[in-house]
Scaffold this motif. Sequence first.
Motif, PDB file in Angstrom:
ATOM      1  N   GLU A  20      33.120 103.908  72.860  1.00 55.20           N
ATOM      2  CA  GLU A  20      34.347 103.608  72.092  1.00 55.20           C
ATOM      3  C   GLU A  20      35.280 102.703  72.918  1.00 55.20           C
ATOM      4  N   LEU A  21      35.799 101.621  71.971  1.00 60.40           N
ATOM      5  CA  LEU A  21      37.003 100.724  72.401  1.00 60.40           C
ATOM      6  C   LEU A  21      37.810 100.873  71.443  1.00 60.40           C
ATOM      7  N   PHE A  22      39.006 100.206  71.855  1.00 57.94           N
ATOM      8  CA  PHE A  22      40.204  99.939  71.092  1.00 57.94           C
ATOM      9  C   PHE A  22      40.468  98.560  70.985  1.00 57.94           C
ATOM     10  N   LEU A  23      40.497  98.212  69.552  1.00 55.57           N
ATOM     11  CA  LEU A  23      40.996  96.573  69.555  1.00 55.57           C
ATOM     12  C   LEU A  23      42.505  96.635  69.863  1.00 55.57           C
ATOM     13  N   SER A  24      42.668  95.703  70.526  1.00 55.06           N
ATOM     14  CA  SER A  24      44.360  95.552  71.045  1.00 55.06           C
ATOM     15  C   SER A  24      45.031  94.522  70.454  1.00 55.06           C
ATOM     16  N   ASP A  25      46.347  94.476  70.781  1.00 51.18           N
ATOM     17  CA  ASP A  25      47.028  93.355  70.197  1.00 51.18           C
ATOM     18  C   ASP A  25      47.174  92.387  71.398  1.00 51.18           C
ATOM     19  N   HIS A  26      46.352  92.315  72.376  1.00 50.67           N
ATOM     20  CA  HIS A  26      46.676  91.615  73.580  1.00 50.67           C
ATOM     21  C   HIS A  26      45.551  90.480  73.641  1.00 50.67           C
ATOM     22  N   TYR A  27      46.214  89.426  73.617  1.00 55.04           N
ATOM     23  CA  TYR A  27      45.682  88.081  73.563  1.00 55.04           C
ATOM     24  C   TYR A  27      45.561  87.183  74.919  1.00 55.04           C
ATOM     25  N   ASP A  28      44.439  86.491  75.200  1.00 53.41           N
ATOM     26  CA  ASP A  28      44.524  85.722  76.287  1.00 53.41           C
ATOM     27  C   ASP A  28      43.446  84.604  76.149  1.00 53.41           C
ATOM     28  N   MET A  29      43.974  83.524  77.172  1.00 49.43           N
ATOM     29  CA  MET A  29      42.867  82.370  77.359  1.00 49.43           C
ATOM     30  C   MET A  29      42.189  82.749  78.733  1.00 49.43           C
ATOM     31  N   GLN A  30      40.891  82.468  78.395  1.00 44.58           N
ATOM     32  CA  GLN A  30      39.966  82.790  79.616  1.00 44.58           C
ATOM     33  C   GLN A  30      38.873  81.590  79.837  1.00 44.58           C
ATOM     34  N   SER A  31      38.433  81.332  80.923  1.00 38.96           N
ATOM     35  CA  SER A  31      37.512  80.322  81.282  1.00 38.96           C
ATOM     36  C   SER A  31      36.165  80.842  80.539  1.00 38.96           C
ATOM     37  N   ALA A  32      35.645  79.932  79.739  1.00 37.57           N
ATOM     38  CA  ALA A  32      34.143  80.276  78.870  1.00 37.57           C
ATOM     39  C   ALA A  32      33.331  80.595  80.202  1.00 37.57           C
ATOM     40  N   HIS A  33      33.390  80.189  81.329  1.00 34.99           N
ATOM     41  CA  HIS A  33      32.326  80.628  82.492  1.00 34.99           C
ATOM     42  C   HIS A  33      32.330  82.038  82.732  1.00 34.99           C
ATOM     43  N   ASN A  88      36.056  68.419  79.387  1.00 36.40           N
ATOM     44  CA  ASN A  88      35.157  69.254  78.877  1.00 36.40           C
ATOM     45  C   ASN A  88      35.058  70.611  79.536  1.00 36.40           C
ATOM     46  N   ASN A  89      36.201  71.298  79.958  1.00 35.98           N
ATOM     47  CA  ASN A  89      36.126  72.586  80.504  1.00 35.98           C
ATOM     48  C   ASN A  89      36.621  73.196  79.270  1.00 35.98           C
ATOM     49  N   VAL A  90      35.560  74.311  79.181  1.00 38.01           N
ATOM     50  CA  VAL A  90      35.735  75.109  77.815  1.00 38.01           C
ATOM     51  C   VAL A  90      36.891  76.208  78.191  1.00 38.01           C
ATOM     52  N   LYS A  91      37.720  76.596  77.321  1.00 40.57           N
ATOM     53  CA  LYS A  91      38.510  77.853  77.245  1.00 40.57           C
ATOM     54  C   LYS A  91      38.241  78.786  75.966  1.00 40.57           C
ATOM     55  N   VAL A  92      38.689  79.865  76.101  1.00 41.70           N
ATOM     56  CA  VAL A  92      38.124  80.961  75.230  1.00 41.70           C
ATOM     57  C   VAL A  92      39.243  81.587  75.028  1.00 41.70           C
ATOM     58  N   ARG A  93      40.084  81.785  73.663  1.00 39.78           N
ATOM     59  CA  ARG A  93      41.057  82.629  73.176  1.00 39.78           C
ATOM     60  C   ARG A  93      40.583  84.096  73.080  1.00 39.78           C
ATOM     61  N   VAL A  94      40.697  85.049  73.361  1.00 38.64           N
ATOM     62  CA  VAL A  94      40.182  86.169  73.067  1.00 38.64           C
ATOM     63  C   VAL A  94      41.243  87.461  72.673  1.00 38.64           C
ATOM     64  N   MET A 121      45.224  80.827  62.796  1.00 38.70           N
ATOM     65  CA  MET A 121      44.814  80.140  63.964  1.00 38.70           C
ATOM     66  C   MET A 121      45.738  79.384  64.784  1.00 38.70           C
ATOM     67  N   ALA A 122      45.845  79.476  65.993  1.00 35.11           N
ATOM     68  CA  ALA A 122      46.927  78.639  66.890  1.00 35.11           C
ATOM     69  C   ALA A 122      46.534  77.252  66.947  1.00 35.11           C
ATOM     70  N   LYS A 123      47.381  76.271  66.736  1.00 38.51           N
ATOM     71  CA  LYS A 123      47.280  75.068  66.953  1.00 38.51           C
ATOM     72  C   LYS A 123      46.691  74.441  68.285  1.00 38.51           C
ATOM     73  N   TYR A 132      34.356  93.325  80.812  1.00 34.30           N
ATOM     74  CA  TYR A 132      35.454  93.409  79.781  1.00 34.30           C
ATOM     75  C   TYR A 132      34.790  92.956  78.354  1.00 34.30           C
ATOM     76  N   VAL A 133      35.528  93.627  77.350  1.00 35.55           N
ATOM     77  CA  VAL A 133      34.982  93.405  76.129  1.00 35.55           C
ATOM     78  C   VAL A 133      36.106  92.600  75.284  1.00 35.55           C
ATOM     79  N   ALA A 134      35.767  91.773  74.635  1.00 35.11           N
ATOM     80  CA  ALA A 134      36.901  90.810  73.804  1.00 35.11           C
ATOM     81  C   ALA A 134      36.103  90.129  72.359  1.00 35.11           C
ATOM     82  N   ARG A 135      37.148  89.887  71.586  1.00 35.32           N
ATOM     83  CA  ARG A 135      36.644  89.043  70.472  1.00 35.32           C
ATOM     84  C   ARG A 135      37.139  87.748  70.410  1.00 35.32           C
ATOM     85  N   VAL A 136      36.161  86.752  70.349  1.00 41.37           N
ATOM     86  CA  VAL A 136      36.644  85.262  70.627  1.00 41.37           C
ATOM     87  C   VAL A 136      37.287  85.076  69.272  1.00 41.37           C
TER      88      VAL A 136
END
Length: 159
Positions: free
Chosen positions: A81-94, A54-60, A1-3, A41-45
């Motif tokens: 069908e979806l492909f799980l990628s090696d592409h990670y990002d930070m997004q606003s939880a909103h 208290n701005n919430v960000k989600v790494r996906v 897990m990232a610091k 879009y579909v992502a895994r948290v």
Amino acid sequence: MAKTKPGKKDLDSYTIKGRNKVVRPGDCVLLRPSDSDKPPYVARVEKLEADHRNNVKVRVRWYYRPEESLGGRRQFHGVKELFLSDHYDMQSAHTIEGKCIVHSFKNYTKLDNVGTEDYFSRFEYKAATGAFTPDRVTVYYKCEMPYNPDDLMVQCEGC
């Protein structure tokens, strides 16, 4: 897990505004696209964090649809069908619209009813190179095509 960076704190969960659904790391989510004509879009948290305001960000970790991959959609790709990628990002939880379930291919084919929130993944996808893992799947005798769970396959005598 990232610091976690200074001034940020890790969260165990996030409640989607107006939906009363709780999202936790490991859950799959639907994220609002900037173009409202496109499907979500579909992502895994992977991680949830909040800053001092208290701005919430989600790494996906993103899932790609076949048409978003280098090879494009092929005849054997299922609609869900979806492909799980090696592409990670930070997004606003909103931007989270809701939760979904990404099943293994085997579990997806055993579902009695496929709901709008059900998807499946049988490949991992390297976004930079367009490579897939596994790089091959079982094909059928006569048609030499992988199984598409959306198409009824009638076994021929050779299969």
